[in-house]
Design a protein around this motif. Structure first.
Motif, PDB file in Angstrom:
ATOM      1  N   THR B 178      22.260  65.354 120.426  1.00 24.70           N
ATOM      2  CA  THR B 178      23.336  66.117 119.794  1.00 24.70           C
ATOM      3  C   THR B 178      22.832  67.369 119.091  1.00 24.70           C
ATOM      4  OG1 THR B 178      23.159  64.616 117.919  1.00 24.70           O
ATOM      5  CG2 THR B 178      24.917  64.190 119.490  1.00 24.70           C
ATOM      6  N   ASP B 190      28.986  61.138 121.095  1.00 19.71           N
ATOM      7  CA  ASP B 190      28.825  59.795 120.527  1.00 19.71           C
ATOM      8  C   ASP B 190      29.801  58.816 121.164  1.00 19.71           C
ATOM      9  OD1 ASP B 190      26.936  60.836 118.922  1.00 19.71           O
ATOM     10  OD2 ASP B 190      28.155  60.883 117.098  1.00 19.71           O
ATOM     11  N   THR B 208      16.908  60.719 117.310  1.00 17.07           N
ATOM     12  CA  THR B 208      17.879  61.661 116.747  1.00 17.07           C
ATOM     13  C   THR B 208      17.564  62.023 115.311  1.00 17.07           C
ATOM     14  OG1 THR B 208      20.227  62.125 116.523  1.00 17.07           O
ATOM     15  CG2 THR B 208      19.509  59.931 115.913  1.00 17.07           C
ATOM     16  N   ASP B 210      20.453  63.293 113.853  1.00 21.44           N
ATOM     17  CA  ASP B 210      21.850  63.467 113.486  1.00 21.44           C
ATOM     18  C   ASP B 210      22.326  62.224 112.743  1.00 21.44           C
ATOM     19  OD1 ASP B 210      24.602  63.691 113.416  1.00 21.44           O
ATOM     20  OD2 ASP B 210      24.658  64.807 115.305  1.00 21.44           O
ATOM     21  N   THR B 213      25.511  60.584 114.039  1.00 17.95           N
ATOM     22  CA  THR B 213      25.297  59.752 115.216  1.00 17.95           C
ATOM     23  C   THR B 213      24.752  58.392 114.810  1.00 17.95           C
ATOM     24  OG1 THR B 213      24.819  61.707 116.526  1.00 17.95           O
ATOM     25  CG2 THR B 213      24.085  59.628 117.421  1.00 17.95           C
TER      26      THR B 213
END
Lengths: 380, 268
Positions: B178, B190, B208, B210, B213
């Motif tokens: 992302t 997602d 990740t 994020d 997420t």
């Protein structure tokens, strides 16, 4: 066909018709499914009911096929109503249907021209391309000279480290290959002279042949062609990879000048190393020729050098060497310019590297031919 | 928070034991252990340079570890003969950090390549399916005929996801999927991963940064720190771990914001 391969049977007796879906509707069986179901495409109307009871595995490929079979809108409705589908499966079908409606939208197709027009337009495009390239090259040469003039009187802005690094890479590192190659060509020319001149009983002129050809032409020409293959391609690949990686843009965004940082050191480095290599090439070629003379023509080295000194004047050495800086400039500029033309992809780097080698060899031979004419007219 | 999949305890599809990765004198992993279970979404977090991507590359078999063992579906990829190895690799979908699209092919051809090579589909069918995957990944219709160089950064990510999903893989490896997407695109991403996991039983290995997420889709989170996996558990347990970096990560201003956002929104 594996035991769980998906299939579908259409029950036309009942109204509305029922489609019974069984087995695995997955990528592994997709080709098979498309083959067996192809007669059914477009035959199912909006009222068709679907029985998912026997459905095994289902993936996105299978769901895509289902939507194609019964229609996206209809499949959506069916999936919402179907009691024998798990929530996860319903979500999958929903997601795929969503996607399918996007890709069902017509793609803009480029309109095609008649073949004759296309051939003509390609010829025109190619001619225009060559013309544009020459203009661009001329402009780039001007820009390089301008940058050089601007920096010449500011010793603080001289990039000595990259300059020496490039001299090492393009000059020092190329000495073995240049020397070996010209040595062998020198021997070949001497062999040739020995064979042809023997008929006239003038084998002693082999010395002149080797001397003239290497000092005036072969020394510089062979070196320049080698450099075009070795250095122009390296320059294009280096600068091209930087261009693809947005490094050139980063240099500009930092308020720096790629001409000054990248192009100028390379051009200057080749201006130093190519004449140097030419000198080495001349010597190696003459040594190669001299060795053959000593071995098969019984002309000892002392005699060889004596003839060389008395018959071949130093002006031929200078005439040959005078071409070296011109070739160096052309090769370096073409290598850099092609690097800067690279756009984004690895393929583009490859295309421009090829183009830079072809162009620089072409330019070297063209300029050499013009120089030969000029020297002849001048009586040098 | 998210529940573990029912089969979680039973079946690890990826088993990493005593993994050591060294680059010259620099040690990135030192006796690292990690299990990834079938059907779960495992988020891997860690500071920059803790070897998240290196771990991913080692599991996928692109890098031979200096020591230790990586088993995927119970087999050590690097010991297998090429034929069997290729068969297992077909069950992977890998989304590389930079996209790694083949620059000489159009976007549709990129996604169709694994379909033609491995699934044995003819070109027309493969391209049709490839365009379905592109649409699933959220690409507009007119991007199919474009070259990767003509795409924006976010679109490259989506096209790479479409290629990773092409073979409907069993394990999906995602390296910062992302990053570079706008928040709407990231949320849709997602959701797509979640839908696919639920419907296809995918296992997802997700590197990740994020936090949204992590909070939205990850079943478990593994924290890479001090050359090891510091902790692997559900987000609540991980966030409560007594470690300076973990505390800073989950309870810093961004972590708090993501958490309150996740709490406010009901999970699908």
């Amino acid at each position: 066909m594996s035991p769980n391969a998906g299939s579908a049977t259409l029950d036309t007796v009942s109204t509305p018709p029922r489609l019974r879906v069984t087995g695995d509707w997955t990528l592994a069986h997709l080709a098979e499914l498309y083959r067996t179901l192809s007669p059914m495409f477009g035959k199912l109307d909006a009222r068709t009911a679907v029985d998912f009871g026997g459905l095994g595995e289902l993936d996105t490929a299978g769901a895509g096929l289902l939507s194609e079979l019964v229609g996206t809108q209809r499949l959506r409705e069916l999936a919402r109503e179907a009691a024998d589908l798990s929530a996860a499966r319903r979500a999958l079908i929903e997601t795929v249907c969503e996607a399918v409606t996007v890709w069902r939208q017509p793609m803009p197709r480029p309109s095609r021209q008649p073949a004759v027009l296309e051939v003509l337009s390609r010829i025109g495009g190619a001619v225009e391309n060559v013309w544009g390239q020459q203009r661009y090259l001329l402009g780039f040469i001007g820009l390089t000279l301008e940058t050089l003039a601007r920096n010449l009187f500011h010793p603080r802005r001289w990039r000595l480290t990259p300059l020496t690094a490039h001299i090492e890479q393009t000059g020092m590192d190329a000495i073995p290959i240049v020397a070996l190659l010209t040595f062998m060509v020198g021997a070949v020319v001497a062999f040739l002279g020995a064979t042809v001149l023997r008929d006239f009983g003038a084998t002693v002129y082999t010395v002149n042949l080797v001397g003239f050809s290497f000092l005036r032409e072969f020394g510089v020409l062979l070196t320049a062609i080698l450099m075009a293959g070795r250095t122009a391609s390296a320059f294009t690949a280096q600068i091209g990879a930087m261009k693809a990686n947005e490094e050139i843009d980063a240099i500009r965004a930092l308020g720096l000048d790629p001409m000054e940082l990248l192009v100028l050191p390379r051009v200057l480095a080749l201006l130093v190393s190519l004449p140097m290599l030419t000198f080495i090439a001349m010597i190696a070629g003459i040594v190669g020729g001299g060795l053959v003379c000593a071995a098969i023509l019984d002309i000892p080295p002392v005699m060889f050098l004596g003839i060389l000194k008395s018959d071949v004047g130093v002006q031929h050495f200078l005439l040959g060497l005078a071409k070296a800086p011109v070739f160096a400039f052309l090769i370096a500029v073409i290598g850099c310019i092609e690097g800067l033309k690279v756009s984004g992809s690895a393929q583009s780097v490859g295309e421009h590297t090829t183009s830079s080698v072809v162009q620089s060899i072409f330019m070297v031979i063209l300029v050499d031919a013009v120089a030969a004419l000029f020297y002849m007219e001048m009586g040098w | 928070m998210s529940a573990k999949p029912e089969t979680a305890a039973a079946e690890p599809v990826i088993q990493v034991r005593g993994l050591v990765n060294r680059f010259g004198a620099q040690t990135v992993h030192e006796h690292l252990d990690l299990d990834v279970y079938r059907g779960e979404i495992l988020g891997v977090v860690g500071g920059s340079g803790t070897g998240k991507s290196v771990l991913l590359r080692t599991i996928v078999g692109l890098r031979r570890p200096s020591a230790g063992q990586v088993r995927v579906f119970g087999e050590d990829l690097l010991d297998l003969p090429p034929e069997r190895r290729s068969r297992i690799e077909r069950r992977f979908g890998v989304l590389f950090q930079g996209g790694a699209l083949f620059s000489s092919q159009t976007v549709a051809e990129n996604a169709a390549t694994p379909l033609i090579e491995h699934a044995g589909l003819d070109r027309a069918l493969a391209e049709k399916l490839a365009r379905l995957k592109l649409a699933l990944a959220g690409l507009p219709n007119d991007s199919a005929a474009k070259l990767p160089a003509e795409l924006s950064g976010g679109m490259v990510k989506r096209a790479a996801l479409a290629r990773a999903l092409a073979l409907d893989p069993d394990i999906l490896f995602l390296d910062e999927p992302t990053a570079g997407l706008d928040p709407i695109g990231a949320a849709a991403f997602d959701q797509l991963i979640l839908t696919l996991r639920d419907a296809l039983g995918l296992t997802v290995f997700l590197v990740t940064h994020d936090l949204d997420t992590l909070y939205t889709i990850c079943d478990r989170v593994a924290v890479l720190s001090q050359k090891k996996v510091l902790v692997t558990d559900t987000l609540d347990v991980v966030a409560a771990t007594d470690d300076a970096w973990v505390q800073e990560y989950f309870h810093g201003p961004r972590g708090r914001a993501a958490q309150s956002a996740a709490d406010a929104r009901p999970r699908s």
